[in-house]
Design an enzyme around this catalytic site. Sequence first.
Site, PDB file in Angstrom:
ATOM      1  N   LEU A  64     -18.691  -1.130   1.631  1.00 15.95           N
ATOM      2  CA  LEU A  64     -19.377  -0.016   0.950  1.00 15.95           C
ATOM      3  C   LEU A  64     -19.086  -0.071  -0.547  1.00 15.95           C
ATOM      4  O   LEU A  64     -19.283   0.927  -1.256  1.00 15.95           O
ATOM      5  CB  LEU A  64     -18.887   1.324   1.528  1.00 15.95           C
ATOM      6  CG  LEU A  64     -19.125   1.529   3.018  1.00 15.95           C
ATOM      7  CD1 LEU A  64     -18.550   2.871   3.466  1.00 15.95           C
ATOM      8  CD2 LEU A  64     -20.601   1.433   3.353  1.00 15.95           C
ATOM      9  N   TYR A  76       0.861  -1.185   0.000  1.00 21.12           N
ATOM     10  CA  TYR A  76       0.000   0.000   0.000  1.00 21.12           C
ATOM     11  C   TYR A  76       0.897   1.234   0.000  1.00 21.12           C
ATOM     12  O   TYR A  76       1.676   1.452   0.939  1.00 21.12           O
ATOM     13  CB  TYR A  76      -0.907   0.041   1.240  1.00 21.12           C
ATOM     14  CG  TYR A  76      -2.053  -0.958   1.250  1.00 21.12           C
ATOM     15  CD1 TYR A  76      -2.443  -1.643   0.105  1.00 21.12           C
ATOM     16  CD2 TYR A  76      -2.768  -1.193   2.423  1.00 21.12           C
ATOM     17  CE1 TYR A  76      -3.508  -2.540   0.128  1.00 21.12           C
ATOM     18  CE2 TYR A  76      -3.832  -2.085   2.451  1.00 21.12           C
ATOM     19  CZ  TYR A  76      -4.196  -2.762   1.295  1.00 21.12           C
ATOM     20  OH  TYR A  76      -5.243  -3.644   1.329  1.00 21.12           O
ATOM     21  N   SER A  81     -21.814   4.547  -0.516  1.00 16.30           N
ATOM     22  CA  SER A  81     -21.937   5.769   0.293  1.00 16.30           C
ATOM     23  C   SER A  81     -21.940   7.006  -0.599  1.00 16.30           C
ATOM     24  O   SER A  81     -21.889   8.126  -0.103  1.00 16.30           O
ATOM     25  CB  SER A  81     -20.796   5.849   1.317  1.00 16.30           C
ATOM     26  OG  SER A  81     -19.544   5.786   0.656  1.00 16.30           O
ATOM     27  N   ARG A  97     -16.277   0.055  -1.888  1.00 14.03           N
ATOM     28  CA  ARG A  97     -15.242   1.097  -2.052  1.00 14.03           C
ATOM     29  C   ARG A  97     -15.831   2.507  -2.119  1.00 14.03           C
ATOM     30  O   ARG A  97     -15.289   3.389  -2.779  1.00 14.03           O
ATOM     31  CB  ARG A  97     -14.391   0.818  -3.281  1.00 14.03           C
ATOM     32  CG  ARG A  97     -13.664  -0.526  -3.177  1.00 14.03           C
ATOM     33  CD  ARG A  97     -13.042  -0.896  -4.476  1.00 14.03           C
ATOM     34  NE  ARG A  97     -12.353  -2.167  -4.386  1.00 14.03           N
ATOM     35  CZ  ARG A  97     -11.089  -2.320  -4.043  1.00 14.03           C
ATOM     36  NH1 ARG A  97     -10.360  -1.279  -3.710  1.00 14.03           N
ATOM     37  NH2 ARG A  97     -10.537  -3.510  -4.002  1.00 14.03           N
ATOM     38  N   GLY A  98     -16.947   2.682  -1.439  1.00 17.05           N
ATOM     39  CA  GLY A  98     -17.566   4.009  -1.389  1.00 17.05           C
ATOM     40  C   GLY A  98     -18.703   4.165  -2.395  1.00 17.05           C
ATOM     41  O   GLY A  98     -19.413   5.160  -2.366  1.00 17.05           O
TER      42      GLY A  98
END
Length: 327
Positions: A207, A58, A213, A209-210
Amino acid sequence: MTTTMRLGETGPEVFPLALGCMGMTPGAYGHADEDESVATIHAALDRGVNLLDTGDFYSSGRNELLVGRAIRDRRDQALLSVKFGALRSPDGGWLGVDGRPAAVKNFLAMSLARLGVDHVDVYRLARLDPAVPIEETVGAMAELVQSGHVRHIGLSEVGAETIRRAAAVHPISDLQIEYSLVTRGPESSIFPTLRELGISATAYGVLSRGLLSGSVPRSGDYRAFLPRFTGENADRNRSLVASLVRLAAERGTTPTRLAIAWVRARQPWLVPLLGARTRPQLDEALGALELSLDDDALAALEAAIPPDAVAGTRYAAPQMRMLDSER
Ligand SMILES: NC(=O)c1ccc[n+]([C@@H]2O[C@H](COP(=O)([O-])OP(=O)(O)OC[C@H]3O[C@@H](n4cnc5c(N)ncnc54)[C@H](OP(=O)(O)O)[C@@H]3O)[C@@H](O)[C@H]2O)c1
Protein backbone atom coordinates in the site's frame (compact mmCIF):
# COMPACT_ATOMS: atom_id res chain seq x y z
CA MET A 1 -10.16 -23.17 1.77
CA THR A 2 -7.19 -20.98 0.76
CA THR A 3 -4.29 -22.75 -0.94
CA THR A 4 -0.93 -22.33 0.79
CA MET A 5 2.34 -21.56 -1.03
CA ARG A 6 5.90 -22.68 -0.46
CA LEU A 7 8.33 -19.89 0.44
CA GLY A 8 11.06 -20.67 -2.06
CA GLU A 9 12.09 -24.21 -2.96
CA THR A 10 13.32 -24.96 0.55
CA GLY A 11 11.12 -22.78 2.76
CA PRO A 12 7.93 -23.39 4.76
CA GLU A 13 4.33 -23.59 3.51
CA VAL A 14 2.65 -20.24 4.05
CA PHE A 15 -0.78 -18.64 3.65
CA PRO A 16 -0.75 -16.47 0.51
CA LEU A 17 -0.79 -13.27 2.59
CA ALA A 18 1.55 -12.65 5.55
CA LEU A 19 1.26 -10.17 8.41
CA GLY A 20 3.91 -7.51 9.05
CA CYS A 21 3.99 -6.33 12.66
CA MET A 22 6.21 -3.24 12.41
CA GLY A 23 3.41 -0.70 12.86
CA MET A 24 2.00 -2.55 15.88
CA THR A 25 4.35 -0.84 18.36
CA PRO A 26 5.05 2.92 18.53
CA GLY A 27 7.90 4.36 16.50
CA ALA A 28 7.10 3.54 12.89
CA TYR A 29 3.63 4.82 12.14
CA GLY A 30 2.92 6.87 15.25
CA HIS A 31 0.73 5.65 18.09
CA ALA A 32 -0.07 1.94 18.28
CA ASP A 33 -2.63 0.20 20.46
CA GLU A 34 -0.77 -2.89 21.64
CA ASP A 35 -3.87 -4.76 22.87
CA GLU A 36 -5.48 -4.24 19.47
CA SER A 37 -2.20 -5.34 17.85
CA VAL A 38 -2.25 -8.64 19.76
CA ALA A 39 -5.93 -9.10 18.88
CA THR A 40 -5.05 -8.47 15.22
CA ILE A 41 -2.31 -11.11 15.29
CA HIS A 42 -4.76 -13.57 16.90
CA ALA A 43 -7.41 -12.76 14.28
CA ALA A 44 -4.84 -13.34 11.53
CA LEU A 45 -3.86 -16.74 12.97
CA ASP A 46 -7.56 -17.62 13.27
CA ARG A 47 -7.98 -16.87 9.55
CA GLY A 48 -5.01 -19.10 8.60
CA VAL A 49 -2.33 -16.39 8.17
CA ASN A 50 0.76 -18.12 9.53
CA LEU A 51 3.79 -15.95 8.63
CA LEU A 52 4.41 -13.04 11.02
CA ASP A 53 7.18 -10.56 10.22
CA THR A 54 9.08 -8.52 12.81
CA GLY A 55 12.58 -7.11 13.34
CA ASP A 56 14.78 -6.86 16.43
CA PHE A 57 15.19 -3.11 15.79
CA TYR A 58 11.45 -2.41 15.48
CA SER A 59 10.74 -0.18 18.48
CA SER A 60 14.17 -1.35 19.76
CA GLY A 61 12.98 -4.84 20.70
CA ARG A 62 9.50 -3.90 21.86
CA ASN A 63 7.96 -5.27 18.67
CA GLU A 64 9.47 -8.71 19.30
CA LEU A 65 8.15 -8.61 22.88
CA LEU A 66 4.68 -7.88 21.49
CA VAL A 67 4.86 -10.69 18.92
CA GLY A 68 6.18 -13.04 21.63
CA ARG A 69 3.20 -12.14 23.82
CA ALA A 70 0.77 -12.76 20.96
CA ILE A 71 2.11 -16.20 20.07
CA ARG A 72 2.80 -17.41 23.61
CA ASP A 73 0.10 -20.09 23.45
CA ARG A 74 0.01 -20.35 19.66
CA ARG A 75 3.62 -20.98 18.62
CA ASP A 76 2.61 -24.04 16.61
CA GLN A 77 0.36 -21.91 14.36
CA ALA A 78 2.93 -19.18 13.66
CA LEU A 79 6.04 -18.96 11.50
CA LEU A 80 8.30 -16.13 12.62
CA SER A 81 10.24 -14.02 10.12
CA VAL A 82 12.77 -11.87 12.00
CA LYS A 83 15.09 -9.18 10.60
CA PHE A 84 18.35 -8.24 12.26
CA GLY A 85 21.43 -6.11 11.62
CA ALA A 86 20.16 -2.53 11.99
CA LEU A 87 21.70 -0.70 14.94
CA ARG A 88 19.81 1.79 17.06
CA SER A 89 20.78 4.35 19.68
CA PRO A 90 18.85 4.67 22.98
CA ASP A 91 16.83 7.55 21.52
CA GLY A 92 15.76 5.38 18.55
CA GLY A 93 18.22 6.90 16.03
CA TRP A 94 20.00 4.84 13.35
CA LEU A 95 23.63 3.83 13.88
CA GLY A 96 24.21 1.68 10.79
CA VAL A 97 24.24 -2.05 10.10
CA ASP A 98 26.25 -4.91 11.59
CA GLY A 99 26.50 -8.16 9.60
CA ARG A 100 29.61 -9.60 11.29
CA PRO A 101 29.27 -13.31 12.18
CA ALA A 102 29.58 -12.81 15.96
CA ALA A 103 27.02 -10.00 15.82
CA VAL A 104 24.58 -12.21 13.88
CA LYS A 105 24.66 -14.84 16.64
CA ASN A 106 24.37 -12.20 19.36
CA PHE A 107 21.36 -10.61 17.62
CA LEU A 108 19.64 -14.00 17.42
CA ALA A 109 20.28 -14.85 21.08
CA MET A 110 18.49 -11.62 22.08
CA SER A 111 15.62 -12.19 19.65
CA LEU A 112 14.96 -15.72 20.92
CA ALA A 113 14.76 -14.38 24.49
CA ARG A 114 12.43 -11.50 23.58
CA LEU A 115 10.17 -13.71 21.45
CA GLY A 116 10.21 -16.52 24.04
CA VAL A 117 10.97 -19.20 21.42
CA ASP A 118 13.78 -21.67 20.78
CA HIS A 119 14.05 -21.02 17.05
CA VAL A 120 13.18 -18.49 14.37
CA ASP A 121 11.57 -19.77 11.18
CA VAL A 122 13.02 -17.28 8.68
CA TYR A 123 15.98 -15.18 9.82
CA ARG A 124 17.05 -12.33 7.59
CA LEU A 125 19.59 -9.56 7.34
CA ALA A 126 17.63 -6.27 7.22
CA ARG A 127 20.19 -4.36 5.14
CA LEU A 128 23.49 -5.38 3.60
CA ASP A 129 26.48 -4.40 5.75
CA PRO A 130 28.85 -2.85 3.17
CA ALA A 131 31.82 -3.69 5.42
CA VAL A 132 31.12 -7.43 5.60
CA PRO A 133 31.01 -9.78 2.58
CA ILE A 134 27.55 -11.33 2.33
CA GLU A 135 29.19 -14.79 2.33
CA GLU A 136 30.39 -14.21 5.91
CA THR A 137 26.99 -13.07 7.18
CA VAL A 138 25.12 -15.91 5.46
CA GLY A 139 27.82 -18.34 6.64
CA ALA A 140 27.01 -17.39 10.25
CA MET A 141 23.28 -17.77 9.56
CA ALA A 142 23.97 -21.22 8.07
CA GLU A 143 25.68 -22.22 11.33
CA LEU A 144 22.52 -21.14 13.16
CA VAL A 145 20.51 -23.41 10.86
CA GLN A 146 22.85 -26.28 11.71
CA SER A 147 22.48 -25.62 15.44
CA GLY A 148 18.67 -25.64 15.09
CA HIS A 149 18.14 -22.01 16.15
CA VAL A 150 17.07 -20.91 12.67
CA ARG A 151 15.01 -22.92 10.16
CA HIS A 152 15.41 -20.89 6.95
CA ILE A 153 17.51 -18.00 5.70
CA GLY A 154 16.01 -14.89 4.10
CA LEU A 155 17.32 -11.56 2.83
CA SER A 156 15.96 -8.03 2.64
CA GLU A 157 16.46 -5.21 0.13
CA VAL A 158 19.48 -6.66 -1.65
CA GLY A 159 20.13 -6.70 -5.38
CA ALA A 160 20.64 -9.52 -7.88
CA GLU A 161 24.38 -9.93 -7.42
CA THR A 162 24.14 -10.16 -3.62
CA ILE A 163 21.26 -12.64 -3.92
CA ARG A 164 23.43 -14.89 -6.13
CA ARG A 165 26.39 -14.69 -3.78
CA ALA A 166 24.21 -15.47 -0.75
CA ALA A 167 22.48 -18.40 -2.46
CA ALA A 168 25.87 -19.90 -3.32
CA VAL A 169 26.55 -20.24 0.44
CA HIS A 170 23.18 -21.61 1.62
CA PRO A 171 19.65 -22.00 0.16
CA ILE A 172 17.68 -18.77 0.57
CA SER A 173 13.93 -19.04 1.16
CA ASP A 174 12.83 -15.50 0.34
CA LEU A 175 13.79 -11.91 -0.24
CA GLN A 176 11.81 -9.21 1.50
CA ILE A 177 11.47 -6.20 -0.77
CA GLU A 178 9.18 -3.24 -1.40
CA TYR A 179 6.80 -3.80 -4.32
CA SER A 180 3.51 -2.19 -5.29
CA LEU A 181 1.66 -0.45 -8.10
CA VAL A 182 3.90 2.56 -7.43
CA THR A 183 7.17 0.73 -6.62
CA ARG A 184 8.08 -1.55 -9.50
CA GLY A 185 11.88 -1.50 -9.40
CA PRO A 186 12.31 -5.22 -8.56
CA GLU A 187 10.70 -6.23 -11.87
CA SER A 188 13.81 -5.50 -13.95
CA SER A 189 16.55 -7.71 -12.48
CA ILE A 190 15.64 -8.79 -8.93
CA PHE A 191 12.48 -10.77 -9.68
CA PRO A 192 14.01 -12.63 -12.66
CA THR A 193 16.99 -13.59 -10.46
CA LEU A 194 14.69 -14.85 -7.70
CA ARG A 195 12.68 -16.90 -10.20
CA GLU A 196 15.83 -18.38 -11.71
CA LEU A 197 17.16 -19.40 -8.27
CA GLY A 198 13.85 -20.71 -6.87
CA ILE A 199 13.62 -18.01 -4.20
CA SER A 200 10.31 -16.39 -3.17
CA ALA A 201 9.63 -12.79 -2.24
CA THR A 202 7.67 -11.36 0.66
CA ALA A 203 6.62 -7.90 -0.53
CA TYR A 204 6.21 -5.01 1.86
CA GLY A 205 4.80 -1.59 1.10
CA VAL A 206 2.03 -3.06 -1.06
CA LEU A 207 0.00 0.00 0.00
CA SER A 208 3.14 2.16 -0.24
CA ARG A 209 2.94 2.44 3.57
CA GLY A 210 -0.68 3.53 3.47
CA LEU A 211 -0.25 6.10 0.67
CA LEU A 212 -2.55 4.01 -1.55
CA SER A 213 -5.14 3.55 1.19
CA GLY A 214 -5.26 7.30 1.91
CA SER A 215 -3.44 7.17 5.29
CA VAL A 216 -2.09 10.51 6.54
CA PRO A 217 0.99 10.66 8.84
CA ARG A 218 0.18 11.45 12.47
CA SER A 219 2.29 12.73 15.35
CA GLY A 220 5.45 10.61 15.91
CA ASP A 221 4.93 9.02 12.50
CA TYR A 222 8.02 8.16 10.45
CA ARG A 223 6.01 8.65 7.26
CA ALA A 224 6.13 12.40 7.88
CA PHE A 225 9.79 12.14 6.75
CA LEU A 226 9.17 9.96 3.70
CA PRO A 227 9.40 11.85 0.38
CA ARG A 228 6.14 10.46 -1.01
CA PHE A 229 4.14 11.84 1.94
CA THR A 230 5.56 15.34 2.03
CA GLY A 231 5.24 18.71 0.27
CA GLU A 232 4.39 18.88 -3.42
CA ASN A 233 4.95 15.14 -3.80
CA ALA A 234 2.07 14.48 -1.40
CA ASP A 235 -0.22 16.73 -3.47
CA ARG A 236 0.74 14.99 -6.73
CA ASN A 237 0.39 11.54 -5.20
CA ARG A 238 -3.09 12.34 -3.91
CA SER A 239 -4.28 12.63 -7.51
CA LEU A 240 -2.86 9.17 -8.27
CA VAL A 241 -4.71 7.76 -5.29
CA ALA A 242 -7.88 9.44 -6.58
CA SER A 243 -7.56 7.30 -9.74
CA LEU A 244 -7.26 4.17 -7.60
CA VAL A 245 -10.29 5.20 -5.54
CA ARG A 246 -12.30 5.66 -8.75
CA LEU A 247 -11.27 2.30 -10.22
CA ALA A 248 -11.98 0.54 -6.92
CA ALA A 249 -15.45 2.10 -6.75
CA GLU A 250 -16.17 0.94 -10.32
CA ARG A 251 -15.40 -2.62 -9.23
CA GLY A 252 -17.32 -2.36 -5.95
CA THR A 253 -14.17 -2.81 -3.88
CA THR A 254 -11.72 -0.66 -1.89
CA PRO A 255 -8.37 0.87 -2.98
CA THR A 256 -6.60 -1.31 -0.38
CA ARG A 257 -8.05 -4.52 -1.80
CA LEU A 258 -7.39 -3.43 -5.37
CA ALA A 259 -3.73 -2.58 -4.60
CA ILE A 260 -3.12 -5.95 -2.88
CA ALA A 261 -4.94 -7.87 -5.62
CA TRP A 262 -2.79 -6.10 -8.25
CA VAL A 263 0.41 -7.38 -6.56
CA ARG A 264 -0.97 -10.92 -6.40
CA ALA A 265 -2.12 -10.84 -10.03
CA ARG A 266 1.18 -9.41 -11.33
CA GLN A 267 3.43 -11.75 -9.30
CA PRO A 268 1.38 -14.81 -8.26
CA TRP A 269 4.49 -16.51 -6.80
CA LEU A 270 5.07 -13.71 -4.28
CA VAL A 271 3.58 -13.29 -0.77
CA PRO A 272 2.35 -9.75 0.07
CA LEU A 273 3.04 -8.65 3.66
CA LEU A 274 0.00 -6.88 5.09
CA GLY A 275 0.74 -3.88 7.27
CA ALA A 276 -2.66 -4.14 9.01
CA ARG A 277 -2.54 -3.08 12.65
CA THR A 278 -6.21 -3.37 13.57
CA ARG A 279 -8.79 -6.10 13.05
CA PRO A 280 -10.91 -4.00 10.64
CA GLN A 281 -7.78 -3.29 8.53
CA LEU A 282 -6.90 -6.99 8.54
CA ASP A 283 -10.41 -7.93 7.51
CA GLU A 284 -10.35 -5.42 4.68
CA ALA A 285 -6.91 -6.56 3.47
CA LEU A 286 -7.80 -10.29 3.53
CA GLY A 287 -10.78 -9.48 1.31
CA ALA A 288 -8.25 -8.97 -1.50
CA LEU A 289 -8.05 -12.76 -1.79
CA GLU A 290 -11.55 -12.76 -3.27
CA LEU A 291 -10.66 -10.25 -5.96
CA SER A 292 -9.15 -11.60 -9.15
CA LEU A 293 -7.98 -9.23 -11.85
CA ASP A 294 -7.92 -10.18 -15.53
CA ASP A 295 -5.61 -8.65 -18.14
CA ASP A 296 -8.08 -5.86 -18.93
CA ALA A 297 -8.34 -4.90 -15.27
CA LEU A 298 -4.55 -4.88 -14.92
CA ALA A 299 -4.21 -2.75 -18.04
CA ALA A 300 -6.78 -0.23 -16.76
CA LEU A 301 -4.99 0.04 -13.42
CA GLU A 302 -1.57 0.44 -14.99
CA ALA A 303 -2.87 3.06 -17.42
CA ALA A 304 -4.30 5.06 -14.51
CA ILE A 305 -1.15 4.57 -12.40
CA PRO A 306 1.84 4.16 -14.73
CA PRO A 307 5.05 2.64 -13.26
CA ASP A 308 6.90 5.96 -12.90
CA ALA A 309 3.92 8.13 -11.95
CA VAL A 310 4.56 8.39 -8.22
CA ALA A 311 6.35 11.52 -6.97
CA GLY A 312 9.23 10.98 -4.54
CA THR A 313 11.61 8.14 -3.73
CA ARG A 314 10.46 5.42 -1.35
CA TYR A 315 12.92 6.47 1.39
CA ALA A 316 14.78 9.70 2.17
CA ALA A 317 18.21 10.02 0.54
CA PRO A 318 20.36 8.64 3.44
CA GLN A 319 18.20 5.48 3.66
CA MET A 320 18.15 5.11 -0.14
CA ARG A 321 21.95 4.96 -0.06
CA MET A 322 21.75 1.95 2.30
CA LEU A 323 19.77 -0.09 -0.24
CA ASP A 324 21.86 -2.65 -2.12
CA SER A 325 18.64 -3.34 -4.11
CA GLU A 326 18.83 0.15 -5.67
CA ARG A 327 22.37 -0.19 -7.02
N1 LIG B 1 12.26 -5.35 4.84
C1 LIG B 1 12.03 -4.07 4.97
O1 LIG B 1 12.89 -3.22 4.69
C2 LIG B 1 10.69 -3.61 5.47
C3 LIG B 1 10.40 -2.23 5.47
C4 LIG B 1 9.13 -1.84 5.92
C5 LIG B 1 8.21 -2.77 6.35
N2 LIG B 1 8.53 -4.09 6.34
C6 LIG B 1 7.56 -5.11 6.80
O2 LIG B 1 6.41 -5.00 5.99
C7 LIG B 1 5.25 -4.90 6.81
C8 LIG B 1 4.20 -4.11 6.07
O3 LIG B 1 4.40 -2.72 6.29
P1 LIG B 1 4.20 -1.61 5.26
O4 LIG B 1 4.25 -0.35 5.96
O5 LIG B 1 5.14 -1.80 4.17
O6 LIG B 1 2.70 -1.93 4.79
P2 LIG B 1 1.68 -1.24 3.86
O7 LIG B 1 0.61 -2.25 3.73
O8 LIG B 1 2.24 -0.64 2.63
O9 LIG B 1 1.14 0.01 4.74
C9 LIG B 1 0.58 -0.21 5.98
C10 LIG B 1 -0.26 0.99 6.39
O10 LIG B 1 -1.36 1.13 5.49
C11 LIG B 1 -2.49 1.63 6.20
N3 LIG B 1 -3.71 0.83 5.94
C12 LIG B 1 -4.93 1.32 5.72
N4 LIG B 1 -5.82 0.35 5.52
C13 LIG B 1 -5.16 -0.77 5.62
C14 LIG B 1 -5.58 -2.12 5.52
N5 LIG B 1 -6.85 -2.47 5.29
N6 LIG B 1 -4.66 -3.07 5.67
C15 LIG B 1 -3.38 -2.72 5.91
N7 LIG B 1 -2.94 -1.44 6.03
C16 LIG B 1 -3.83 -0.48 5.88
C17 LIG B 1 -2.12 1.58 7.68
O11 LIG B 1 -1.79 2.91 8.08
P3 LIG B 1 -2.72 3.68 9.13
O12 LIG B 1 -3.04 2.71 10.21
O13 LIG B 1 -1.88 4.82 9.56
O14 LIG B 1 -3.91 4.08 8.32
C18 LIG B 1 -0.87 0.74 7.75
O15 LIG B 1 0.00 1.15 8.77
C19 LIG B 1 5.76 -4.25 8.09
O16 LIG B 1 4.91 -4.48 9.18
C20 LIG B 1 7.10 -4.93 8.24
O17 LIG B 1 6.92 -6.19 8.84
C21 LIG B 1 9.75 -4.52 5.88
